[in-house]
Design a protein around this motif. Structure first.
Motif, PDB file in Angstrom:
ATOM      1  N   LYS A  13       0.832  -1.224   0.000  1.00 20.49           N
ATOM      2  CA  LYS A  13       0.000   0.000   0.000  1.00 20.49           C
ATOM      3  C   LYS A  13       0.858   1.262   0.000  1.00 20.49           C
ATOM      4  CE  LYS A  13      -1.741  -0.932   4.031  1.00 20.49           C
ATOM      5  NZ  LYS A  13      -1.067  -2.186   4.366  1.00 20.49           N
ATOM      6  N   THR A  31      -1.981   6.501   6.844  1.00 24.78           N
ATOM      7  CA  THR A  31      -2.789   6.530   8.076  1.00 24.78           C
ATOM      8  C   THR A  31      -2.304   5.504   9.092  1.00 24.78           C
ATOM      9  OG1 THR A  31      -4.507   5.008   7.287  1.00 24.78           O
ATOM     10  CG2 THR A  31      -4.827   7.364   6.827  1.00 24.78           C
ATOM     11  N   ARG A  36       0.271   3.787  14.479  1.00 26.14           N
ATOM     12  CA  ARG A  36       1.572   3.387  15.027  1.00 26.14           C
ATOM     13  C   ARG A  36       2.054   4.412  16.049  1.00 26.14           C
ATOM     14  NH1 ARG A  36       4.875  -0.439  12.167  1.00 26.14           N
ATOM     15  NH2 ARG A  36       3.672  -1.481  10.541  1.00 26.14           N
ATOM     16  N   ARG A  73       8.184   2.045  12.585  1.00 26.22           N
ATOM     17  CA  ARG A  73       8.054   0.936  11.642  1.00 26.22           C
ATOM     18  C   ARG A  73       8.442  -0.421  12.247  1.00 26.22           C
ATOM     19  NH1 ARG A  73       4.561   1.436   8.206  1.00 26.22           N
ATOM     20  NH2 ARG A  73       5.398  -0.484   7.362  1.00 26.22           N
ATOM     21  N   ARG A  91     -10.211   5.351  17.204  1.00 24.03           N
ATOM     22  CA  ARG A  91     -10.478   5.593  15.776  1.00 24.03           C
ATOM     23  C   ARG A  91     -11.238   6.901  15.591  1.00 24.03           C
ATOM     24  NH1 ARG A  91      -8.763   1.178  13.138  1.00 24.03           N
ATOM     25  NH2 ARG A  91      -9.290   2.230  11.204  1.00 24.03           N
ATOM     26  N   ASP A 118      -9.261   1.267   6.256  1.00 21.16           N
ATOM     27  CA  ASP A 118     -10.680   1.637   6.195  1.00 21.16           C
ATOM     28  C   ASP A 118     -10.886   2.937   5.423  1.00 21.16           C
ATOM     29  OD1 ASP A 118      -9.352   3.304   7.959  1.00 21.16           O
ATOM     30  OD2 ASP A 118     -11.055   3.494   9.328  1.00 21.16           O
ATOM     31  N   ARG A 144       8.122  -8.009   3.920  1.00 22.13           N
ATOM     32  CA  ARG A 144       8.327  -7.327   5.204  1.00 22.13           C
ATOM     33  C   ARG A 144       9.664  -7.745   5.829  1.00 22.13           C
ATOM     34  NH1 ARG A 144       4.928  -4.247   8.030  1.00 22.13           N
ATOM     35  NH2 ARG A 144       4.775  -3.406   5.948  1.00 22.13           N
ATOM     36  N   ARG A 167      -1.812 -10.067  12.982  1.00 24.67           N
ATOM     37  CA  ARG A 167      -2.299  -8.718  12.726  1.00 24.67           C
ATOM     38  C   ARG A 167      -3.468  -8.742  11.726  1.00 24.67           C
ATOM     39  NH1 ARG A 167       0.559  -3.900  11.112  1.00 24.67           N
ATOM     40  NH2 ARG A 167       2.464  -4.950  10.522  1.00 24.67           N
ATOM     41  N   ASP A 171      -7.052  -7.268  12.564  1.00 17.69           N
ATOM     42  CA  ASP A 171      -7.578  -6.156  11.761  1.00 17.69           C
ATOM     43  C   ASP A 171      -8.874  -6.541  11.032  1.00 17.69           C
ATOM     44  OD1 ASP A 171      -5.385  -4.705  12.576  1.00 17.69           O
ATOM     45  OD2 ASP A 171      -4.321  -4.818  10.669  1.00 17.69           O
ATOM     46  N   ARG A 174     -12.008  -7.288  13.931  1.00 14.96           N
ATOM     47  CA  ARG A 174     -12.499  -6.299  14.901  1.00 14.96           C
ATOM     48  C   ARG A 174     -13.879  -5.774  14.490  1.00 14.96           C
ATOM     49  NH1 ARG A 174      -7.926  -2.188  12.864  1.00 14.96           N
ATOM     50  NH2 ARG A 174      -9.067  -1.279  11.133  1.00 14.96           N
TER      51      ARG A 174
HETATM   52  O1  CDP Z   1       2.514  -1.118   6.873  1.00 13.88           O
HETATM   53  P1  CDP Z   1       1.705  -2.210   7.537  1.00 13.88           P
HETATM   54  O2  CDP Z   1       0.864  -2.921   6.550  1.00 13.88           O
HETATM   55  O3  CDP Z   1       2.521  -3.094   8.404  1.00 13.88           O
HETATM   56  O4  CDP Z   1       0.722  -1.524   8.583  1.00 13.88           O
HETATM   57  P2  CDP Z   1       0.301  -0.019   8.770  1.00 13.88           P
HETATM   58  O5  CDP Z   1      -0.448   0.452   7.559  1.00 13.88           O
HETATM   59  O6  CDP Z   1       1.460   0.803   9.208  1.00 13.88           O
HETATM   60  O7  CDP Z   1      -0.782  -0.092   9.984  1.00 13.88           O
HETATM   61  C1  CDP Z   1      -0.447  -0.527  11.284  1.00 13.88           C
HETATM   62  C2  CDP Z   1      -1.738  -0.967  11.974  1.00 13.88           C
HETATM   63  O8  CDP Z   1      -2.599   0.171  12.133  1.00 13.88           O
HETATM   64  C3  CDP Z   1      -2.567  -1.979  11.204  1.00 13.88           C
HETATM   65  O9  CDP Z   1      -2.241  -3.311  11.524  1.00 13.88           O
HETATM   66  C4  CDP Z   1      -4.002  -1.642  11.608  1.00 13.88           C
HETATM   67  O10 CDP Z   1      -4.380  -2.328  12.769  1.00 13.88           O
HETATM   68  C5  CDP Z   1      -3.958  -0.178  11.954  1.00 13.88           C
HETATM   69  N1  CDP Z   1      -4.591   0.679  10.943  1.00 13.88           N
HETATM   70  C6  CDP Z   1      -5.959   0.810  10.962  1.00 13.88           C
HETATM   71  O11 CDP Z   1      -6.636   0.182  11.759  1.00 13.88           O
HETATM   72  N2  CDP Z   1      -6.595   1.655  10.097  1.00 13.88           N
HETATM   73  C7  CDP Z   1      -5.890   2.344   9.190  1.00 13.88           C
HETATM   74  N3  CDP Z   1      -6.525   3.184   8.364  1.00 13.88           N
HETATM   75  C8  CDP Z   1      -4.481   2.201   9.120  1.00 13.88           C
HETATM   76  C9  CDP Z   1      -3.846   1.332  10.001  1.00 13.88           C
END
Ligand code: CDP
Length: 215
Positions: A13, A31, A36, A73, A91, A118, A144, A167, A171, A174
């Motif tokens: 993403k 986001t 984080r 990170r 949120r 979301d 990763r 995770r 995610d 929930r």
């Molecule tokens: O980069 P990675 O895919 O590891 O995760 P991230 O985008 O940095 O997001 C970290 C955590 O934040 C995710 O596992 C979600 O639980 C949460 N998150 C969320 O709930 N809603 C978002 N819009 C973005 C992140």
């Protein structure tokens, strides 16, 4: 113009959203880094990310410096982020900032690209273009793992895979704003694509759907 990029852990993403924003001269908001940052604040204070009051307090008092922390990170912060992200009040506390960013992108930019979980479903349900990125569990874990090693962190592939599974489950499972594709999102499976191919596929779709001439 608003472009939403959602998807599970390490689906690509951030890489795609950053490149789209650069190509279109739009503002970019990761986001995930906001969740984080909330988690990192709770951990730094010796708190528990699953404690409701501690997480909400961290979200409400979040400032720009928190988004610059060097530990954002790490996988530990990622896990904690998915715990605070399951908290509805957290949120809600973070929603106004994201709405403002999308509606009035900084530096007078003509649009915004937001990536997260979301964006297409909750934050920007009216986004002009929505992508939902997926990739196999193994492809995501490999990416990763490589990313962590390249940043000089210790990483064990089996642990990264386990972290992804946990995770993703948290995610998706929930009650509030779970990870899911918006009905009108374009799904892009990046398992067999490198960053250039994913970018080219997404740009072609943006030009086609929004009828932008040869960007
Ligand atoms: O980069 P990675 O895919 O590891 O995760 P991230 O985008 O940095 O997001 C970290 C955590 O934040 C995710 O596992 C979600 O639980 C949460 N998150 C969320 O709930 N809603 C978002 N819009 C973005 C992140």
């Amino acid at each position: 113009m608003i472009i939403a990029v959602d998807g599970p852990v390490a689906a690509g993403k951030g890489t795609l959203a950053r490149r789209l924003a650069a190509a279109l001269d739009f503002a970019y908001l990761d986001t995930g880094s906001i969740y984080r940052a909330v988690a990192a604040r709770v951990l730094a204070a010796g708190g528990d990310p699953q404690n409701h009051d501690e997480a909400v307090e961290a979200a409400r008092s979040l400032g720009p410096a928190d988004l610059e922390r060097s530990d954002l990170r790490s996988e530990a912060v990622g896990q904690a982020a998915s715990k605070v992200a399951a908290n509805q009040a957290v949120r809600e506390a973070l929603l106004a900032f994201q709405h403002r960013f999308a509606a009035q992108p900084p530096e007078g930019k003509g649009g915004a690209v937001l990536d997260g979980r979301d964006i297409g479903t909750v934050v920007c349900p009216d986004a002009d273009m929505k992508f939902f990125l997926t990739a196999s569990m193994e492809a995501r874990a490999r990416r990763r793992h490589k990313e962590l090693l390249e940043r000089g962190e210790k990483s064990i592939y089996a642990r990264v895979l386990q972290d992804l599974r946990e995770r993703d489950a948290r995610d998706s499972g929930r009650a509030t704003a779970p990870l899911k594709a918006a009905a009108d999102a374009l799904r892009l499976d990046t398992s067999e694509m490198d960053a250039d191919q994913a970018f080219a596929a997404a740009m072609a779709e943006i030009e086609r759907r929004l009828k932008l001439p040869g960007l």
